[in-house]
Design a protein around this motif. Structure first.
Motif, mmCIF file in Angstrom:
data_model
loop_
_atom_site.group_PDB
_atom_site.id
_atom_site.type_symbol
_atom_site.label_atom_id
_atom_site.label_comp_id
_atom_site.label_asym_id
_atom_site.label_seq_id
_atom_site.Cartn_x
_atom_site.Cartn_y
_atom_site.Cartn_z
ATOM 1 N N CYS A 78 0.829 -1.200 0.000
ATOM 2 C CA CYS A 78 0.000 0.000 0.000
ATOM 3 C C CYS A 78 0.863 1.249 0.000
ATOM 4 O O CYS A 78 1.933 1.282 0.618
ATOM 5 C CB CYS A 78 -0.901 0.028 1.239
ATOM 6 N N GLY A 79 0.361 2.258 -0.653
ATOM 7 C CA GLY A 79 0.981 3.569 -0.598
ATOM 8 C C GLY A 79 0.527 4.283 0.663
ATOM 9 O O GLY A 79 -0.236 3.749 1.468
ATOM 10 N N THR A 92 -4.289 3.505 -1.504
ATOM 11 C CA THR A 92 -4.430 2.528 -2.576
ATOM 12 C C THR A 92 -3.422 1.409 -2.403
ATOM 13 O O THR A 92 -2.265 1.662 -2.032
ATOM 14 C CB THR A 92 -4.278 3.215 -3.946
ATOM 15 N N CYS A 93 -3.863 0.172 -2.683
ATOM 16 C CA CYS A 93 -3.043 -1.015 -2.459
ATOM 17 C C CYS A 93 -3.128 -1.974 -3.641
ATOM 18 O O CYS A 93 -4.121 -2.005 -4.356
ATOM 19 C CB CYS A 93 -3.527 -1.776 -1.221
ATOM 20 N N VAL A 94 -2.084 -2.779 -3.780
ATOM 21 C CA VAL A 94 -2.109 -3.956 -4.648
ATOM 22 C C VAL A 94 -2.157 -5.148 -3.717
ATOM 23 O O VAL A 94 -1.355 -5.254 -2.785
ATOM 24 C CB VAL A 94 -0.852 -4.031 -5.551
ATOM 25 N N LEU A 95 -3.128 -6.037 -3.942
ATOM 26 C CA LEU A 95 -3.280 -7.226 -3.105
ATOM 27 C C LEU A 95 -2.985 -8.471 -3.935
ATOM 28 O O LEU A 95 -3.325 -8.522 -5.123
ATOM 29 C CB LEU A 95 -4.696 -7.295 -2.534
ATOM 30 N N GLU A 96 -2.377 -9.454 -3.289
ATOM 31 C CA GLU A 96 -2.038 -10.705 -3.960
ATOM 32 C C GLU A 96 -2.371 -11.855 -3.024
ATOM 33 O O GLU A 96 -2.047 -11.813 -1.844
ATOM 34 C CB GLU A 96 -0.552 -10.736 -4.295
ATOM 35 N N SER A 159 1.412 -2.382 -9.865
ATOM 36 C CA SER A 159 1.146 -1.137 -9.141
ATOM 37 C C SER A 159 -0.306 -0.736 -9.403
ATOM 38 O O SER A 159 -0.921 -1.184 -10.372
ATOM 39 C CB SER A 159 2.102 -0.020 -9.562
ATOM 40 N N ALA A 160 -0.839 0.083 -8.517
ATOM 41 C CA ALA A 160 -2.225 0.547 -8.649
ATOM 42 C C ALA A 160 -2.281 2.049 -8.418
ATOM 43 O O ALA A 160 -1.518 2.593 -7.614
ATOM 44 C CB ALA A 160 -3.127 -0.170 -7.646
ATOM 45 N N VAL A 161 -3.200 2.702 -9.125
ATOM 46 C CA VAL A 161 -3.409 4.142 -8.977
ATOM 47 C C VAL A 161 -4.912 4.392 -8.955
ATOM 48 O O VAL A 161 -5.644 3.864 -9.794
ATOM 49 C CB VAL A 161 -2.773 4.926 -10.145
ATOM 50 N N ALA A 162 -5.357 5.192 -7.992
ATOM 51 C CA ALA A 162 -6.753 5.620 -7.926
ATOM 52 C C ALA A 162 -6.795 7.133 -8.109
ATOM 53 O O ALA A 162 -6.022 7.861 -7.483
ATOM 54 C CB ALA A 162 -7.377 5.240 -6.591
ATOM 55 N N GLU A 163 -7.697 7.580 -8.986
ATOM 56 C CA GLU A 163 -7.872 9.001 -9.228
ATOM 57 C C GLU A 163 -9.310 9.375 -8.865
ATOM 58 O O GLU A 163 -10.253 8.762 -9.354
ATOM 59 C CB GLU A 163 -7.585 9.339 -10.683
ATOM 60 N N SER A 177 -3.963 8.704 -5.739
ATOM 61 C CA SER A 177 -3.371 7.862 -4.699
ATOM 62 C C SER A 177 -2.800 6.611 -5.350
ATOM 63 O O SER A 177 -3.492 5.953 -6.131
ATOM 64 C CB SER A 177 -4.453 7.492 -3.678
ATOM 65 N N GLY A 178 -1.548 6.271 -5.025
ATOM 66 C CA GLY A 178 -0.921 5.114 -5.645
ATOM 67 C C GLY A 178 -0.421 4.093 -4.632
ATOM 68 O O GLY A 178 -0.169 4.420 -3.474
ATOM 69 N N SER A 179 -0.294 2.872 -5.098
ATOM 70 C CA SER A 179 0.168 1.791 -4.210
ATOM 71 C C SER A 179 1.650 1.902 -3.897
ATOM 72 O O SER A 179 2.116 1.348 -2.907
ATOM 73 C CB SER A 179 -0.102 0.437 -4.858
ATOM 74 N N ASN A 180 2.389 2.590 -4.735
ATOM 75 C CA ASN A 180 3.816 2.734 -4.486
ATOM 76 C C ASN A 180 4.228 4.199 -4.440
ATOM 77 O O ASN A 180 5.341 4.548 -4.758
ATOM 78 C CB ASN A 180 4.619 1.981 -5.550
ATOM 79 N N SER A 181 3.292 5.027 -4.017
ATOM 80 C CA SER A 181 3.577 6.453 -3.906
ATOM 81 C C SER A 181 4.595 6.685 -2.795
ATOM 82 O O SER A 181 4.535 6.048 -1.746
ATOM 83 C CB SER A 181 2.316 7.244 -3.571
#
Length: 187
Positions: A78-79, A92-96, A159-163, A177-181
């Motif tokens: 998560c960022g 924002t997060c990337v989940l696995e 990676s994930a980005v939410a706008e 908001s980004g997962s690797n911000s």
């Protein structure tokens, strides 16, 4: 009044002693000492049908079995939690997990108006998944989540980005908001 209390207490004792009397009585009163039924409880119609000997073992095995199956492990990257001055918070997060990868954005919209969110997950080899979410106003937290896709390549390749934007203001961007911000710098 004390006589009533004694009578009620005696009645309760009689009712509570019935199971004990059934256990002591053993075979039924008809003298059928076959051990399969009987006793005071069955003669009164208070006991159910006899269980086969292996039914008790099966019931014990069911009681000893663990609860629901354990959920597969889910890893997340998560960022930082970000806040827009207009009253919007997001992370924002990337989940696995279980061989699948997906994106999720947690938000709280206290701006007082509905917003639009677009969540995009980018993966190896140009793979992209995108979803649009309506973000209602209110103090309750919400989330926007992409569909789960089969994982390909290394986990850090995603990676994930939410706008978040105002829908009636030509899509004016309020927050990205980004997962690797990187974490915001102090100073």
């Amino acid at each position: 009044m004390n006589l009533r209390l004694i009578a009620i207490g005696a009645g309760v004792l009689i009712i509570l002693s019935l199971p004990l009397a059934g256990a002591i009585a053993g075979p039924d009163f008809a003298g059928q000492g076959d051990g399969k039924g009987g006793g005071l409880l069955s003669s009164l119609g208070l006991s159910g049908p006899a269980r086969p000997p292996d039914a008790a073992a099966r019931a014990a095995a069911r009681a000893a079995s663990p609860g629901p199956a354990e959920q597969p492990r889910t890893d997340s990257r998560c960022g930082p939690e970000l806040t827009a001055p207009q009253g919007l918070e997001a992370q924002t997060c990337v989940l696995e997990g279980d061989g699948q990868t997906w994106g999720r954005s947690y938000y709280r919209n206290t701006s007082g108006r509905p917003l639009d969110a677009v969540l995009t997950v980018m993966g190896p080899a140009g793979r992209t998944v995108q979803i649009r979410c309506a973000v209602g106003p209110g103090d309750e937290p919400g989330l926007c989540e992409t569909p789960r896709e089969e994982s390909v390549g290394a986990p850090d390749g995603y990676s994930a980005v939410a706008e978040f934007a105002v829908p009636d203001d030509e899509g004016r961007l309020l927050l990205r908001s980004g997962s690797n911000s990187p974490a915001p710098r102090e100073g």
